[in-house]
Design a protein around this motif. Sequence first.
Motif, mmCIF file in Angstrom:
data_model
loop_
_atom_site.group_PDB
_atom_site.id
_atom_site.type_symbol
_atom_site.label_atom_id
_atom_site.label_comp_id
_atom_site.label_asym_id
_atom_site.label_seq_id
_atom_site.Cartn_x
_atom_site.Cartn_y
_atom_site.Cartn_z
ATOM 1 N N GLY A 1 0.806 -1.215 0.000
ATOM 2 C CA GLY A 1 0.000 0.000 0.000
ATOM 3 C C GLY A 1 0.839 1.265 0.000
ATOM 4 N N LYS A 2 2.113 1.137 -0.399
ATOM 5 C CA LYS A 2 3.022 2.295 -0.404
ATOM 6 C C LYS A 2 3.448 2.631 -1.829
ATOM 7 C CE LYS A 2 4.855 1.476 4.245
ATOM 8 N NZ LYS A 2 6.068 1.252 5.064
ATOM 9 N N ILE A 3 3.894 3.866 -2.001
ATOM 10 C CA ILE A 3 4.290 4.359 -3.318
ATOM 11 C C ILE A 3 5.673 3.816 -3.677
ATOM 12 C CG2 ILE A 3 4.756 6.420 -4.689
ATOM 13 C CD1 ILE A 3 2.873 7.937 -2.795
ATOM 14 N N VAL A 4 5.743 3.087 -4.792
ATOM 15 C CA VAL A 4 7.032 2.542 -5.235
ATOM 16 C C VAL A 4 7.670 3.435 -6.300
ATOM 17 C CG1 VAL A 4 6.380 0.186 -4.642
ATOM 18 C CG2 VAL A 4 5.903 1.036 -6.944
ATOM 19 N N ARG A 5 6.877 4.224 -6.979
ATOM 20 C CA ARG A 5 7.380 5.212 -7.938
ATOM 21 C C ARG A 5 6.390 6.368 -8.020
ATOM 22 N NH1 ARG A 5 11.403 2.770 -7.641
ATOM 23 N NH2 ARG A 5 12.854 2.088 -9.264
ATOM 24 N N TYR A 6 6.918 7.560 -8.263
ATOM 25 C CA TYR A 6 6.046 8.711 -8.521
ATOM 26 C C TYR A 6 6.712 9.598 -9.555
ATOM 27 C CZ TYR A 6 8.825 12.221 -5.932
ATOM 28 O OH TYR A 6 9.802 13.083 -5.519
ATOM 29 N N ASP A 7 5.911 10.401 -10.242
ATOM 30 C CA ASP A 7 6.449 11.282 -11.278
ATOM 31 C C ASP A 7 5.633 12.568 -11.315
ATOM 32 O OD1 ASP A 7 8.150 12.128 -13.225
ATOM 33 O OD2 ASP A 7 7.726 10.496 -14.632
ATOM 34 N N TYR A 8 6.169 13.540 -12.054
ATOM 35 C CA TYR A 8 5.591 14.887 -12.051
ATOM 36 C C TYR A 8 5.822 15.509 -13.421
ATOM 37 C CZ TYR A 8 5.778 19.972 -11.108
ATOM 38 O OH TYR A 8 5.620 21.326 -11.154
ATOM 39 N N ARG A 9 4.817 16.198 -13.944
ATOM 40 C CA ARG A 9 4.940 16.906 -15.220
ATOM 41 C C ARG A 9 4.515 18.359 -15.025
ATOM 42 N NH1 ARG A 9 7.443 13.210 -16.069
ATOM 43 N NH2 ARG A 9 7.312 11.595 -17.692
ATOM 44 N N CYS A 10 5.278 19.255 -15.639
ATOM 45 C CA CYS A 10 4.985 20.692 -15.554
ATOM 46 C C CYS A 10 5.264 21.334 -16.901
ATOM 47 C CB CYS A 10 5.847 21.343 -14.468
ATOM 48 S SG CYS A 10 5.539 23.117 -14.264
ATOM 49 N N ARG A 11 4.365 22.179 -17.351
ATOM 50 C CA ARG A 11 4.542 22.837 -18.650
ATOM 51 C C ARG A 11 4.651 24.358 -18.532
ATOM 52 N NH1 ARG A 11 -0.794 23.582 -21.400
ATOM 53 N NH2 ARG A 11 -2.450 23.196 -19.906
ATOM 54 N N LYS A 12 5.127 24.803 -17.372
ATOM 55 C CA LYS A 12 5.271 26.249 -17.182
ATOM 56 C C LYS A 12 6.415 26.536 -16.222
ATOM 57 C CE LYS A 12 2.497 30.365 -16.078
ATOM 58 N NZ LYS A 12 2.510 30.943 -17.444
ATOM 59 N N CYS A 13 7.196 27.566 -16.540
ATOM 60 C CA CYS A 13 8.243 28.065 -15.632
ATOM 61 C C CYS A 13 8.221 29.587 -15.691
ATOM 62 C CB CYS A 13 9.617 27.530 -16.046
ATOM 63 S SG CYS A 13 10.980 28.207 -15.049
ATOM 64 N N ARG A 14 7.964 30.206 -14.582
ATOM 65 C CA ARG A 14 7.826 31.670 -14.549
ATOM 66 C C ARG A 14 9.121 32.374 -14.974
ATOM 67 N NH1 ARG A 14 4.864 31.837 -9.199
ATOM 68 N NH2 ARG A 14 2.683 32.191 -9.684
ATOM 69 N N LEU A 15 10.250 31.928 -14.448
ATOM 70 C CA LEU A 15 11.530 32.606 -14.751
ATOM 71 C C LEU A 15 11.858 32.519 -16.237
ATOM 72 C CD1 LEU A 15 13.710 31.528 -11.677
ATOM 73 C CD2 LEU A 15 12.715 33.772 -12.137
#
Length: 562
Positions: free
Chosen positions: A84-98
């Motif tokens: 019941g635990k996270i074995v992998r996670y990921d993240y996607r982002c399509r914006k960067c303010r700087l």
Amino acid sequence: MLFASLNIPGVAAGTVKKRDREAGKAIESVAKKSCTEALDEEIKMNDGKVEIRVAADAGWQTRSSGRKYNSYSGHSSLIGDKSGKIVRYDYRCRKCRLCENAKRKGIQPIDHDCRKNWDGSAKAMEPDMIVGMLKDLEKDHIHPHELVMDDDSTTISRARKECEQSITKFSDRNHLKKTFSNKLYDLQRFKKYRQLRGKTMTHLKKCFSYVLAQNQKKPEELKKSLLCIIPHMYGDHLACPSWCKYKRNPASYLPQNLPYSRYLTCPELKKDLEAIIQTYAQQADKLSDLGSTQACESFNHIVASKNPKSLFLSGSESTSFRIAAAVAQKNIGKSYIQEVNDELNMSPGAYTEKAVEKMDRKRKLQKIRQSSAEYKKRRCQIRKSSSQDQGCKEVREGKTYETSVGLEKMDEEQDINSIPSATVEPERIPLRNTDSTFVYFDLETTGLGSSAEILEIGAARGQDIFQKYIKPNGTISANATCVTGLHMKNHELYYRDQKLATTDLKSALQKFSEWLSDSNSNILVSHNGLRFDFPLFIQNITSQNIVMNTCIAGFIDTLEVF
């Protein structure tokens, strides 16, 4: 603001951001380490086999109406079936303010930790993240051969094409129930069936969930049970399986979970409901082996608490840090704070350790309590009671809020009158007085609804009989006449062909009160009285201002006995 309210100098925003980045990278390190440990635990619990079963789901950082997906960032997780635990996670982002500010000004962006890693649409984030995590597990020689997820994306097709090993996909039972509910609500919204209301839909969803739960690994039984749901609600029990209560006692069975304890009758509604059920029955092989992504939903809830959707934080690395914090909390608990301090070579301190220990202890106790049958039963009771109370209030109040309701009539013509509140339902308590007199009691009425008028009051106390017929103000329904034989002819009440002597309602109730007063501590006994006779009786004596507290000690419903 906290410091200002305490008259303490605040900390500059730049300083807070620097410390945030330092702590954020430590949190990400702890989160990745916890995933590695969770994977080892999953394999150990799987008897050392590297062929594991995982649940997958994604979440976005923007509220969605179900029609528009335009979030700038999203996250996804793979959660082991055993641990019941996270074995992998990921993240996607399509914006960067700087980066965007530098591009707008026509200059080179300063050196920074850019987290923009996606140029596609928000919808395409989920398949890309999940396939990427599956391929990452394969690099570590782990074979996620079974994948539990919803049916909302093309992830499984991409995974089977891009991953080296074969993957078997299992549907999520929670999303399946949600999809079924949405189809019912769409049917009610577009077809406006009177019989497809709250109680009917609740019973349909309950039957659907029960059939799925009771027929896992049994596709033929599942198909048969699904096809029996709609005929069962229309009074056809010939093909019903063993769960049908009608087959246990046909003589006394009533469809108590349907409105007014009556079967559905609308043929058009039956046709539409059978069409919906048929689509699921055709997939019985697939639906007979379901999984659950509840752990993923729990993780998404933790992310939402740390990264509120009402705030825009996707323009920097802040969202990534908050997702990592949610991962660490899911895998380790609140004690991840101590590990972050260790990662930063800082001592957590006695107060931190005490607070973390208290929160983890509370979390474990809450988990145990929420998994108990008593808690789940109580939660269902509260939900049912709340739904009934809300429905009653909305009926009494009429239309108070609805899309474009103000355009239907001129404001001065709107009906703003409310029906007065009903009498509070009596509390159900055990009867302890053994000296009570049992009075066998029955009402005959003009119909089966709560607004029905009383036609006859009948009661028996030993050899002593009470019977009064009452002339109604309204009409008698055909169904009521079929059951009771009572009907109106030339403004007179008849039983079949016999004209009856009648009185008005108040006189009949007063005579009944006087008859009951001849004996102390009377207990009225009736079949199905709790749902019909007793509430209608109380409603009428209240409306006629007749007090019977001294001559009635309580009520007994024999339906709960037989």
